[in-house]
Design a protein around this motif. Structure first.
Motif, PDB file in Angstrom:
ATOM      1  N   ALA A   1      -5.234   2.612  10.117  1.00  0.00           N
ATOM      2  CA  ALA A   1      -4.890   3.993  10.457  1.00  0.00           C
ATOM      3  C   ALA A   1      -5.821   4.969   9.752  1.00  0.00           C
ATOM      4  O   ALA A   1      -6.286   5.953  10.345  1.00  0.00           O
ATOM      5  N   SER A   2      -6.126   4.694   8.495  1.00  0.00           N
ATOM      6  CA  SER A   2      -6.969   5.686   7.835  1.00  0.00           C
ATOM      7  C   SER A   2      -8.428   5.565   8.263  1.00  0.00           C
ATOM      8  O   SER A   2      -9.156   6.555   8.278  1.00  0.00           O
ATOM      9  N   ALA A   3      -8.851   4.364   8.669  1.00  0.00           N
ATOM     10  CA  ALA A   3     -10.204   4.251   9.241  1.00  0.00           C
ATOM     11  C   ALA A   3     -10.285   5.059  10.534  1.00  0.00           C
ATOM     12  O   ALA A   3     -11.235   5.799  10.777  1.00  0.00           O
ATOM     13  N   TYR A   4      -9.259   4.932  11.366  1.00  0.00           N
ATOM     14  CA  TYR A   4      -9.214   5.726  12.603  1.00  0.00           C
ATOM     15  C   TYR A   4      -9.260   7.221  12.276  1.00  0.00           C
ATOM     16  O   TYR A   4     -10.032   7.983  12.881  1.00  0.00           O
ATOM     17  N   ALA A   5      -8.450   7.637  11.322  1.00  0.00           N
ATOM     18  CA  ALA A   5      -8.354   9.068  10.999  1.00  0.00           C
ATOM     19  C   ALA A   5      -9.710   9.599  10.535  1.00  0.00           C
ATOM     20  O   ALA A   5     -10.145  10.700  10.915  1.00  0.00           O
ATOM     21  N   GLN A   6     -10.369   8.804   9.744  1.00  0.00           N
ATOM     22  CA  GLN A   6     -11.682   9.217   9.249  1.00  0.00           C
ATOM     23  C   GLN A   6     -12.669   9.407  10.412  1.00  0.00           C
ATOM     24  O   GLN A   6     -13.414  10.382  10.481  1.00  0.00           O
ATOM     25  N   LEU A   7     -12.635   8.472  11.332  1.00  0.00           N
ATOM     26  CA  LEU A   7     -13.594   8.545  12.441  1.00  0.00           C
ATOM     27  C   LEU A   7     -13.245   9.639  13.436  1.00  0.00           C
ATOM     28  O   LEU A   7     -14.114  10.194  14.099  1.00  0.00           O
ATOM     29  N   VAL A   8     -11.963   9.968  13.493  1.00  0.00           N
ATOM     30  CA  VAL A   8     -11.577  11.125  14.298  1.00  0.00           C
ATOM     31  C   VAL A   8     -12.155  12.385  13.645  1.00  0.00           C
ATOM     32  O   VAL A   8     -12.747  13.236  14.309  1.00  0.00           O
ATOM     33  N   ALA A   9     -12.015  12.458  12.322  1.00  0.00           N
ATOM     34  CA  ALA A   9     -12.532  13.634  11.609  1.00  0.00           C
ATOM     35  C   ALA A   9     -14.032  13.780  11.792  1.00  0.00           C
ATOM     36  O   ALA A   9     -14.572  14.879  11.868  1.00  0.00           O
ATOM     37  N   GLU A  10     -14.723  12.653  11.888  1.00  0.00           N
ATOM     38  CA  GLU A  10     -16.168  12.707  12.047  1.00  0.00           C
ATOM     39  C   GLU A  10     -16.598  12.912  13.497  1.00  0.00           C
ATOM     40  O   GLU A  10     -17.784  13.091  13.778  1.00  0.00           O
ATOM     41  N   GLY A  11     -15.643  12.848  14.392  1.00  0.00           N
ATOM     42  CA  GLY A  11     -15.991  13.118  15.788  1.00  0.00           C
ATOM     43  C   GLY A  11     -16.344  11.895  16.613  1.00  0.00           C
ATOM     44  O   GLY A  11     -16.704  12.027  17.774  1.00  0.00           O
ATOM     45  N   TRP A  12     -16.234  10.705  16.025  1.00  0.00           N
ATOM     46  CA  TRP A  12     -16.557   9.497  16.799  1.00  0.00           C
ATOM     47  C   TRP A  12     -15.406   9.127  17.716  1.00  0.00           C
ATOM     48  O   TRP A  12     -15.620   8.625  18.810  1.00  0.00           O
ATOM     49  N   LEU A  13     -14.187   9.299  17.194  1.00  0.00           N
ATOM     50  CA  LEU A  13     -12.993   8.951  17.960  1.00  0.00           C
ATOM     51  C   LEU A  13     -12.206  10.221  18.243  1.00  0.00           C
ATOM     52  O   LEU A  13     -12.455  11.271  17.655  1.00  0.00           O
ATOM     53  N   GLU A  14     -11.257  10.074  19.133  1.00  0.00           N
ATOM     54  CA  GLU A  14     -10.401  11.189  19.476  1.00  0.00           C
ATOM     55  C   GLU A  14      -8.969  10.700  19.439  1.00  0.00           C
ATOM     56  O   GLU A  14      -8.679   9.631  19.981  1.00  0.00           O
ATOM     57  N   ALA A  15      -8.077  11.440  18.816  1.00  0.00           N
ATOM     58  CA  ALA A  15      -6.661  11.044  18.831  1.00  0.00           C
ATOM     59  C   ALA A  15      -5.946  11.942  19.832  1.00  0.00           C
ATOM     60  O   ALA A  15      -6.061  13.161  19.767  1.00  0.00           O
ATOM     61  N   ARG A  16      -5.254  11.325  20.804  1.00  0.00           N
ATOM     62  CA  ARG A  16      -4.504  12.155  21.752  1.00  0.00           C
ATOM     63  C   ARG A  16      -3.033  11.963  21.479  1.00  0.00           C
ATOM     64  O   ARG A  16      -2.546  10.822  21.409  1.00  0.00           O
ATOM     65  N   GLN A  17      -2.347  13.043  21.283  1.00  0.00           N
ATOM     66  CA  GLN A  17      -0.936  13.017  20.921  1.00  0.00           C
ATOM     67  C   GLN A  17      -0.171  12.047  21.814  1.00  0.00           C
ATOM     68  O   GLN A  17      -0.203  12.163  23.031  1.00  0.00           O
ATOM     69  N   GLY A  18       0.498  11.078  21.191  1.00  0.00           N
ATOM     70  CA  GLY A  18       1.364  10.167  21.955  1.00  0.00           C
ATOM     71  C   GLY A  18       0.642   9.152  22.824  1.00  0.00           C
ATOM     72  O   GLY A  18       1.286   8.344  23.490  1.00  0.00           O
ATOM     73  N   SER A  19      -0.688   9.183  22.831  1.00  0.00           N
ATOM     74  CA  SER A  19      -1.336   8.221  23.727  1.00  0.00           C
ATOM     75  C   SER A  19      -2.455   7.433  23.058  1.00  0.00           C
ATOM     76  O   SER A  19      -3.279   6.826  23.723  1.00  0.00           O
ATOM     77  N   GLY A  20      -2.492   7.474  21.739  1.00  0.00           N
ATOM     78  CA  GLY A  20      -3.399   6.581  21.021  1.00  0.00           C
ATOM     79  C   GLY A  20      -4.752   7.168  20.698  1.00  0.00           C
ATOM     80  O   GLY A  20      -4.974   8.380  20.723  1.00  0.00           O
ATOM     81  N   THR A  21      -5.657   6.264  20.394  1.00  0.00           N
ATOM     82  CA  THR A  21      -6.976   6.650  19.877  1.00  0.00           C
ATOM     83  C   THR A  21      -8.051   6.176  20.837  1.00  0.00           C
ATOM     84  O   THR A  21      -8.032   5.028  21.266  1.00  0.00           O
ATOM     85  N   TRP A  22      -9.005   7.048  21.143  1.00  0.00           N
ATOM     86  CA  TRP A  22     -10.012   6.792  22.152  1.00  0.00           C
ATOM     87  C   TRP A  22     -11.408   7.024  21.578  1.00  0.00           C
ATOM     88  O   TRP A  22     -11.581   7.806  20.654  1.00  0.00           O
ATOM     89  N   VAL A  23     -12.373   6.365  22.162  1.00  0.00           N
ATOM     90  CA  VAL A  23     -13.751   6.677  21.795  1.00  0.00           C
ATOM     91  C   VAL A  23     -14.094   8.020  22.411  1.00  0.00           C
ATOM     92  O   VAL A  23     -13.889   8.236  23.604  1.00  0.00           O
ATOM     93  N   ALA A  24     -14.555   8.934  21.583  1.00  0.00           N
ATOM     94  CA  ALA A  24     -14.779  10.306  22.028  1.00  0.00           C
ATOM     95  C   ALA A  24     -15.908  10.385  23.044  1.00  0.00           C
ATOM     96  O   ALA A  24     -16.808   9.547  23.055  1.00  0.00           O
ATOM     97  N   ALA A  25     -15.814  11.422  23.878  1.00  0.00           N
ATOM     98  CA  ALA A  25     -16.846  11.631  24.884  1.00  0.00           C
ATOM     99  C   ALA A  25     -18.122  12.082  24.184  1.00  0.00           C
ATOM    100  O   ALA A  25     -18.136  13.069  23.474  1.00  0.00           O
ATOM    101  N   ARG A  26     -19.150  11.346  24.320  1.00  0.00           N
ATOM    102  CA  ARG A  26     -20.426  11.765  23.762  1.00  0.00           C
ATOM    103  C   ARG A  26     -21.574  11.115  24.514  1.00  0.00           C
ATOM    104  O   ARG A  26     -21.426  10.094  25.140  1.00  0.00           O
ATOM    105  N   ALA A  27     -22.701  11.764  24.462  1.00  0.00           N
ATOM    106  CA  ALA A  27     -23.885  11.169  25.063  1.00  0.00           C
ATOM    107  C   ALA A  27     -24.393  10.086  24.117  1.00  0.00           C
ATOM    108  O   ALA A  27     -23.969  10.035  22.972  1.00  0.00           O
ATOM    109  N   PRO A  28     -25.255   9.129  24.609  1.00  0.00           N
ATOM    110  CA  PRO A  28     -25.760   8.096  23.716  1.00  0.00           C
ATOM    111  C   PRO A  28     -26.435   8.661  22.459  1.00  0.00           C
ATOM    112  O   PRO A  28     -27.260   9.532  22.564  1.00  0.00           O
ATOM    113  N   ALA A  29     -26.220   8.032  21.606  1.00  0.00           N
ATOM    114  CA  ALA A  29     -26.957   8.439  20.420  1.00  0.00           C
ATOM    115  C   ALA A  29     -28.033   7.377  20.019  1.00  0.00           C
ATOM    116  O   ALA A  29     -27.753   6.243  20.234  1.00  0.00           O
TER     117      ALA A  29
END
Lengths: 460, 460
Positions: free
Chosen positions: B62-90
């Motif tokens: 959970a805290s790894a997820y939270a960290q990556l959400v804070a950094e913008g890699w992942l996205e947390a959507r209320q009630g529906s889990g954690t997703w890879v955030a929309a981004r162009a290739p890096a």
């Protein structure tokens, strides 16, 4: 941690395993011979002098040599030293060497750098220790853009004493090398409404580039046996090398000095005095700085690049009052040397270690110059030497019919790097073919070989 | 030992560093997203089930997820889990407002300087000794304008490890402080045809001045609780402080990070990430650098001014490929830190002493912050504290009716130096009265008195 050793101009990269310096040195030498970086027939420096350069015991070097002789990489010739052994050319010259710059020749007589092995590491470290232990915490904060007061005081004393500069600590600006200093002066000139500057027709092309990049229009002024042709000056400022014109060598004559100052006063113009090697004068007292004749028209610029090492990135400006504030403003936009280096340099000067070092170097370089001049007169009498009274370079006029390009190429084939005068041509003036020979560059143990090769090239 | 984790069909290879499972998992996830192995829109398994699969505590996931959400890699959507955030290739931030002289008050709670008594003098001297004794003579010659390779390598390792920067040594440019770095970036931007840059509406006025002096048009972008208003961006470049907006304090939000990167990509624009205090984050893992999301659009800028001392004049840039050559050209016109300092810094990093020093400081500064927040809550409850999650400063919102000028004046009468927020106002945005309290500045022995005085002033 990787360690680099330079032998005969070759960089040897060694990863010392533990404290096994001898093994490391052996491995480095072996690799250099194997890869062809140390070529067949190259004479290795005497173990005593290499040991001194490397800061290891003489015995360490001697036994590394002995081992490699036993292995057949090196050859010991009775009474004449140690040589890279003749071996099948299975060792081909792969240039997988990790050299920083283009110093790929074994011997280097190009101007611009002092003997880097002469850098007083122990003096510097001792001064750093005293400086840092004695520094107040506040001194480690954001620095005064002019530089630390301790260093500006020490420099003001030194410059007044050693170079006759008319200076107070408030007028000193500490910079990261002359290049930064020149850009700061250019910005200050622009602020004061001066937007064109003349440079000497022979010099460092990079200086003209820097001035142009700072938005100044540049022109050139010819140089003769009395230095720059002041009578031909025009515009708002001029960059001069009065102590020892680079690279042609004349000292700006007494009459020219007065003329220059009159020109500046009459036109509200400025002179930038690049005193790059003013500490090194061999045959009479150093000529004092031009700046003292007109402190409000002349920017004095000095550097530790020739007296200590270019890698220190330490230089200093002494500013006329009218350019001081604009120069400080320009300095704020960039940044100066670290407080640690500045306090260390201040300690070095105040403790007298800087003066002692320069005196020692002056003897060393004078001897080098004498050997060079004597050897050339004997072995290549058709090549006339000039510009030899000061600094770290001489001008060697090529014999009739010789060209710079051919001479430089031939030297290169003998693993000797040379610079032709043409590479320092900045303006339209055209001087007969010559070499700019920097005798400060080679480490002490490689100097004899370097100048022998030069003589061989010039004797044809 | 290598461990393999499978998420949504993707194998994640992790070499756990010691027992730091969470860090290992974070790094593995970050790499997988960066490399596109976990694609945009992929839903990550619930933390509970992934934890079970991996045999780790659910909290670790959970805290790894939270960290990556804070950094913008992942996205947390209320009630529906954690997703890879929309981004162009890096890939910081420095404040360099040359305020050395004016520190005349007995107690100083202005931001911008770390506790200078904490500078690790002995570590530095030891590293200098090793660096200088191990340096080849050649390394003391004219330096590579990018900086010494040894330091660029050490910094690349450090920045990747500590700040998540996407970096190779070839992209690193060593500078004399952030001010010089910013001027170099400005010159590179101009060369590339970008001639306007936005700065945050609150920040160091000197940054805007530097950019303007380099010939760029400047504008400002407002700042709210999520950081800079990326939606209001315009122009060719923006200077941001993503880790800890200076001085208002928010961390640039996850969505804003993505937005910023998209804006830069869509407009061929550049982001200058001033990571001035990114090493100091107290309540959770440091937010990784924005640069990692778009290394070809973001210039990352870091400094030793907060972690060691401003007097070192050491900073570094990580450049996008397109700005690298122009930046090197600009660097040639000025000059970098000395070889001695660069090699010393490299030794300090490689030997681990730099990391140890930062860890020590992080504890010290966190304790200072806790004491400040606690004391203010007790003795001046009307003054609300913000921006306290990171860095070396907090924002203290003044009680109703109090003005910055009156508060600063009253503090001055008590020998306490304070900065009002208004002195960091760069644009039109106008924030209610507040103080920018730098708790890093005082030496340890003066800290209690300093914050007591602050409380007394605020309690009226």
């Amino acid at each position: 941690v990787q360690k680099r050793w330079a032998i005969s101009g070759v960089d040897l990269h060694v990863v010392p395993r533990g404290s096994r310096r001898r093994a490391g040195l052996e491995a480095a030498l072996r690799d250099a011979v194997r890869a062809g970086r140390l070529a067949t027939g190259v004479r290795l420096p005497p173990s005593r002098s290499l040991a001194a350069d490397l800061g290891v015991a003489r015995n360490t070097v001697a036994s590394a040599y002995a081992q490699l002789v036993a292995e057949g990489w090196l050859e010991a010739r009775q009474g004449s030293g140690t040589w890279v052994a003749a071996r099948a050319p299975a060792a081909k010259r792969t240039d997988e060497n990790h050299k920083d710059q283009s110093r790929s020749a074994l011997y280097d007589l190009r101007p611009g750098s002092p003997d880097l092995t002469s850098f007083p590491r122990n003096d510097w470290l001792r001064a750093a220790q005293r400086a840092l232990r004695g520094a107040s915490p506040d001194s480690l904060g954001y620095p005064d853009p002019r530089g630390r007061l301790e260093l500006r005081r020490a420099l003001a004393d030194y410059l007044a004493r050693a170079r006759g500069v008319d200076v107070a600590p408030e007028r000193v600006l500490v910079c990261s090398g002359f290049a930064q200093g020149l850009a700061i002066v250019a910005a200050a000139l622009k602020t004061e409404g001066c937007d064109d500057v003349a440079v000497e027709a022979y010099g460092h092309t990079s200086h003209r580039t820097t001035l142009a990049a700072c938005g100044l229009a540049t022109s050139t002024v010819d140089v003769d046996e009395q230095g720059a042709r002041i009578d031909a000056l025009d515009g708002g400022a001029v960059l001069l090398t009065p102590a020892h014109q680079f690279p042609l060598g004349p000292t700006l004559g007494a009459r020219r000095r007065l003329q220059a100052v009159e020109w500046a006063r009459a036109n509200g113009a400025f002179i930038i005095e690049d005193d790059y090697d003013g500490e090194f004068r061999y045959d009479r007292q150093p000529i004092g700085a031009l700046q003292a004749l007109a402190p409000e028209q002349v920017v004095y610029a000095g550097t530790a690049s020739k007296t200590l090492a270019p890698g220190l990135r330490l230089a200093w400006l002494v500013m006329p009052a009218s350019l001081l504030e604009p120069a400080i403003a320009a300095k704020r936009l960039t940044d100066g040397p670290s407080t640690v280096d500045q306090l260390t340099m201040a300690h070095l000067i105040v403790a007298g270690a800087y003066d002692r070092h320069i005196r020692r170097l002056r003897l060393v370089y004078r001897r080098r110059r004498d050997r060079l001049v004597t050897l050339l007169a004997r072995r290549a009498p058709a090549a006339r030497v000039g510009a030899e009274g000061a600094g770290l370079h001489v001008l060697v006029h090529l014999p009739d019919g010789a060209t710079e390009a051919a001479t430089v190429a031939e030297a290169k084939a003998r693993a000797l790097a040379l610079d032709g005068l043409a590479s320092y041509r900045v303006g339209a003036q055209c001087h007969p073919p010559a070499l700019v020979v920097g005798y400060g560059t080679p480490p002490e143990h490689a100097y004899s070989s370097a100048i022998s090769r030069l003589c061989a090239v010039l004797a044809g």
